[in-house]
Write a protein that holds these residues in place. Structure first.
Motif, PDB file in Angstrom:
ATOM      1  N   LEU A 107      41.632   1.731  25.050  1.00  0.00           N
ATOM      2  CA  LEU A 107      40.126   0.230  25.201  1.00  0.00           C
ATOM      3  C   LEU A 107      40.764  -0.873  24.749  1.00  0.00           C
ATOM      4  CD1 LEU A 107      39.658   1.232  27.911  1.00  0.00           C
ATOM      5  CD2 LEU A 107      37.661   2.393  26.999  1.00  0.00           C
ATOM      6  N   TRP A 139      46.509 -10.360  37.760  1.00  0.00           N
ATOM      7  CA  TRP A 139      44.977 -10.371  37.292  1.00  0.00           C
ATOM      8  C   TRP A 139      44.638  -8.325  37.568  1.00  0.00           C
ATOM      9  CZ3 TRP A 139      40.395 -14.402  36.958  1.00  0.00           C
ATOM     10  CH2 TRP A 139      40.495 -15.979  37.133  1.00  0.00           C
ATOM     11  N   GLN A 146      42.602  -0.471  33.012  1.00  0.00           N
ATOM     12  CA  GLN A 146      41.272  -0.318  32.263  1.00  0.00           C
ATOM     13  C   GLN A 146      40.803   0.743  32.852  1.00  0.00           C
ATOM     14  OE1 GLN A 146      37.725  -2.494  33.228  1.00  0.00           O
ATOM     15  NE2 GLN A 146      38.658  -3.405  31.135  1.00  0.00           N
TER      16      GLN A 146
ATOM     17  N   ARG B 104      31.491   0.175  22.678  1.00  0.00           N
ATOM     18  CA  ARG B 104      32.676   0.814  22.685  1.00  0.00           C
ATOM     19  C   ARG B 104      32.460   2.652  22.413  1.00  0.00           C
ATOM     20  NH1 ARG B 104      35.128  -1.160  19.145  1.00  0.00           N
ATOM     21  NH2 ARG B 104      35.278  -0.109  17.357  1.00  0.00           N
ATOM     22  N   LEU B 107      30.138   3.456  25.629  1.00  0.00           N
ATOM     23  CA  LEU B 107      31.225   4.121  26.957  1.00  0.00           C
ATOM     24  C   LEU B 107      32.171   5.591  26.806  1.00  0.00           C
ATOM     25  CD1 LEU B 107      33.580   2.424  28.871  1.00  0.00           C
ATOM     26  CD2 LEU B 107      34.764   2.056  27.133  1.00  0.00           C
ATOM     27  N   THR B 108      31.602   6.050  25.709  1.00  0.00           N
ATOM     28  CA  THR B 108      31.658   7.695  25.853  1.00  0.00           C
ATOM     29  C   THR B 108      30.545   8.700  25.835  1.00  0.00           C
ATOM     30  OG1 THR B 108      31.455   7.504  23.634  1.00  0.00           O
ATOM     31  CG2 THR B 108      33.957   7.810  24.460  1.00  0.00           C
ATOM     32  N   GLN B 146      30.753   0.334  34.738  1.00  0.00           N
ATOM     33  CA  GLN B 146      32.347   1.097  33.822  1.00  0.00           C
ATOM     34  C   GLN B 146      33.002  -0.039  33.447  1.00  0.00           C
ATOM     35  OE1 GLN B 146      35.530   3.105  34.581  1.00  0.00           O
ATOM     36  NE2 GLN B 146      35.306   4.751  34.041  1.00  0.00           N
ATOM     37  N   HIS B 147      32.660  -0.968  34.680  1.00  0.00           N
ATOM     38  CA  HIS B 147      33.894  -2.217  34.498  1.00  0.00           C
ATOM     39  C   HIS B 147      33.161  -2.928  33.346  1.00  0.00           C
ATOM     40  CE1 HIS B 147      36.655  -5.865  34.669  1.00  0.00           C
ATOM     41  NE2 HIS B 147      35.165  -6.864  35.763  1.00  0.00           N
ATOM     42  N   ALA B 150      33.539  -1.652  30.082  1.00  0.00           N
ATOM     43  CA  ALA B 150      34.758  -1.458  28.805  1.00  0.00           C
ATOM     44  C   ALA B 150      35.270  -3.136  28.392  1.00  0.00           C
ATOM     45  CB  ALA B 150      35.755  -0.818  29.994  1.00  0.00           C
ATOM     46  N   THR B 151      34.640  -4.209  29.606  1.00  0.00           N
ATOM     47  CA  THR B 151      35.190  -5.483  29.392  1.00  0.00           C
ATOM     48  C   THR B 151      34.413  -5.706  27.851  1.00  0.00           C
ATOM     49  OG1 THR B 151      35.470  -5.488  31.618  1.00  0.00           O
ATOM     50  CG2 THR B 151      35.306  -7.589  30.389  1.00  0.00           C
ATOM     51  N   ALA B 153      33.373  -3.876  25.349  1.00  0.00           N
ATOM     52  CA  ALA B 153      34.199  -2.555  24.587  1.00  0.00           C
ATOM     53  C   ALA B 153      35.522  -3.734  23.956  1.00  0.00           C
ATOM     54  CB  ALA B 153      34.599  -1.712  25.224  1.00  0.00           C
ATOM     55  N   GLU B 154      36.572  -4.074  24.918  1.00  0.00           N
ATOM     56  CA  GLU B 154      37.360  -4.555  24.596  1.00  0.00           C
ATOM     57  C   GLU B 154      37.951  -6.226  24.703  1.00  0.00           C
ATOM     58  OE1 GLU B 154      39.419  -4.896  28.685  1.00  0.00           O
ATOM     59  OE2 GLU B 154      41.893  -4.319  27.650  1.00  0.00           O
ATOM     60  N   THR B 157      35.990  -6.447  20.691  1.00  0.00           N
ATOM     61  CA  THR B 157      37.101  -5.758  19.727  1.00  0.00           C
ATOM     62  C   THR B 157      37.608  -6.852  18.859  1.00  0.00           C
ATOM     63  OG1 THR B 157      35.989  -3.946  20.126  1.00  0.00           O
ATOM     64  CG2 THR B 157      37.169  -3.693  18.361  1.00  0.00           C
ATOM     65  N   ARG B 158      38.695  -7.540  19.985  1.00  0.00           N
ATOM     66  CA  ARG B 158      39.667  -8.518  19.869  1.00  0.00           C
ATOM     67  C   ARG B 158      39.119  -9.488  19.391  1.00  0.00           C
ATOM     68  NH1 ARG B 158      41.146  -9.146  25.292  1.00  0.00           N
ATOM     69  NH2 ARG B 158      40.835  -7.081  25.464  1.00  0.00           N
ATOM     70  N   LEU B 163      43.679  -9.336  15.021  1.00  0.00           N
ATOM     71  CA  LEU B 163      45.341  -8.992  15.480  1.00  0.00           C
ATOM     72  C   LEU B 163      45.586 -10.258  16.228  1.00  0.00           C
ATOM     73  CD1 LEU B 163      44.544  -5.604  16.730  1.00  0.00           C
ATOM     74  CD2 LEU B 163      45.705  -6.322  14.659  1.00  0.00           C
ATOM     75  N   ARG B 199      37.697 -13.761  34.515  1.00  0.00           N
ATOM     76  CA  ARG B 199      37.760 -12.701  35.253  1.00  0.00           C
ATOM     77  C   ARG B 199      36.855 -11.240  35.068  1.00  0.00           C
ATOM     78  NH1 ARG B 199      44.536 -12.364  32.986  1.00  0.00           N
ATOM     79  NH2 ARG B 199      43.933 -10.525  33.872  1.00  0.00           N
TER      80      ARG B 199
END
Lengths: 217, 217
Positions: A107, A139, A146, B104, B107-108, B146-147, B150-151, B153-154, B157-158, B163, B199
């Motif tokens: 994720l 998109w 996801q 993150r 999410l769980t 959740q969206h 998750a967004t 979290a994603e 981290t990026r 990276l 987005r």
DNA sequence: ACCTGAACACCGTTCAAGT
DNA sequence: ACCTGAACACCGTTCAAGT
């Protein structure tokens, strides 16, 4: 007991697999299948490959990158043939359901392996075939994958850790307090109804309908 | 330098806050705000509260549960007034964007704190107000949150881990191989276009439209 | 140039033993 | 009964020093 070729000391053991990225990734997949992602540690892998943990860093950047490689390995077995979109996405989710910790890791990864690209390509193709404009498809593919990944991360961990049976029960009771949470109390059990499979597929249907109907800015 | 009341030895320091769940959670929030969730360890918290790590387990079950309590603390500041659905969800996402590692973890988690329930209740209310049938709203609220989670979290981290700049560039080039990935090559840059904010909001719009249009089984 | 032993700087959680 | 020191059983990653 199977006969051993020759008893060899650690020092002069003959030609075992020389280390390589592929060998490291294969070992990671093997350990994950047998004992779960939690056991896939650099130290464990090093032990498995008769070396020290530092040596692995010659072939992988770090744990996160290794997880990406493991995912791509798993996706190699994904069957793309004769599926509609929901079926393909469900198959992808099924793969991740078996390794929820991997889903959690993925994720935050933006996977970029060959097999993941193949999956993106197939999803784009199926969206296109059903008449979704390319801009929305481009998109939308992110949203669909996801949803699959987040659901796998969420589901799996919850059945892994033994939480939530007593505690979900308790939360449900509190939530039914009609004064504090009128709308929650109003929908009642619907909030927790349905199987994981049903909700996953409904989610895909929701996304596909929404993607088809919503223009990008 | 501010004057200290009295120099006291560790042994007979006077009445500091006695330990309690609230004090432990408050310390966790403080350390997270100052140094990030990564620094919120049982040992660090124990140090902060002049005790040993084992003592914290009297007040929290484990790390995951503590993270849930921290989230709920953060959500206490969420402003529910005068918002439409997308705005409320965006505010929730903004809170999580500041602490991607918390997202993150969440999410769980299936959070069940009072403030999270308040958020669910508000989302249900807004869906209801816009005429969505309750059965779809009940399942839809999960999808929307959740969206958001998750967004967060994603995304976070990026940008945290350095990276993906060279490596995204590289992946983009590979993906444009029209023979191997015809549909990916076909959509081209659209796959990576748009800001995170655009987005995210498009995702909410997609979900809301889809939820309104898709019956539950 | 390539590889790695050993160290650095930590973890979450448990439990026997204290008060 | 409540609390906690100390231990258990580990981590990922780096880097100086070997070959």
């Amino acid at each position: 007991m199977a006969a051993r070729r020759e008893p060899v000391s650690r020092r002069d053991r003959p030609a075992k697999d020389p280390l390589s990225r592929a060998v490291v990734v294969a070992a990671a997949v093997r350990v994950m299948r047998a004992e779960g992602l939690e056991r896939v540690t650099m130290r464990r892998l090093a032990g498995e490959l008769d070396t020290g943990p530092a040596s692995l860093y010659v072939y992988v950047d770090n744990m996160a990158e290794l997880h990406g490689a493991v995912l791509d390995e798993l996706l190699a077995e994904l069957d793309f043939s004769g599926t509609d979109l929901v079926e393909l996405l469900s198959r992808y989710t099924q793969v991740l359901f078996e390794y929820p910790s991997l889903a959690r890791s993925v994720l935050t990864l933006r996977p970029s392996g060959a097999n993941y690209l193949r999956l993106i390509d197939a999803v784009l193709g199926l969206l296109d075939a059903s008449g979704v404009p390319v801009s929305r498809a481009a998109w939308g593919v992110d949203l669909l994958l996801q949803h699959a990944t987040a659901t796998a991360a969420e589901h799996g961990t919850r059945s892994e850790s033994g939480l939530h049976d007593a505690s979900v029960q308790e939360a449900a009771l509190v939530a039914m307090d009609a004064d504090r949470y009128p709308h929650v109390a109003g929908v009642g059990d619907l909030l927790w109804s349905g199987s994981g499979e049903q909700r996953l597929r409904w989610g895909f249907a929701v996304l596909i309908a929404g993607i088809a109907a919503t223009a990008v800015p």
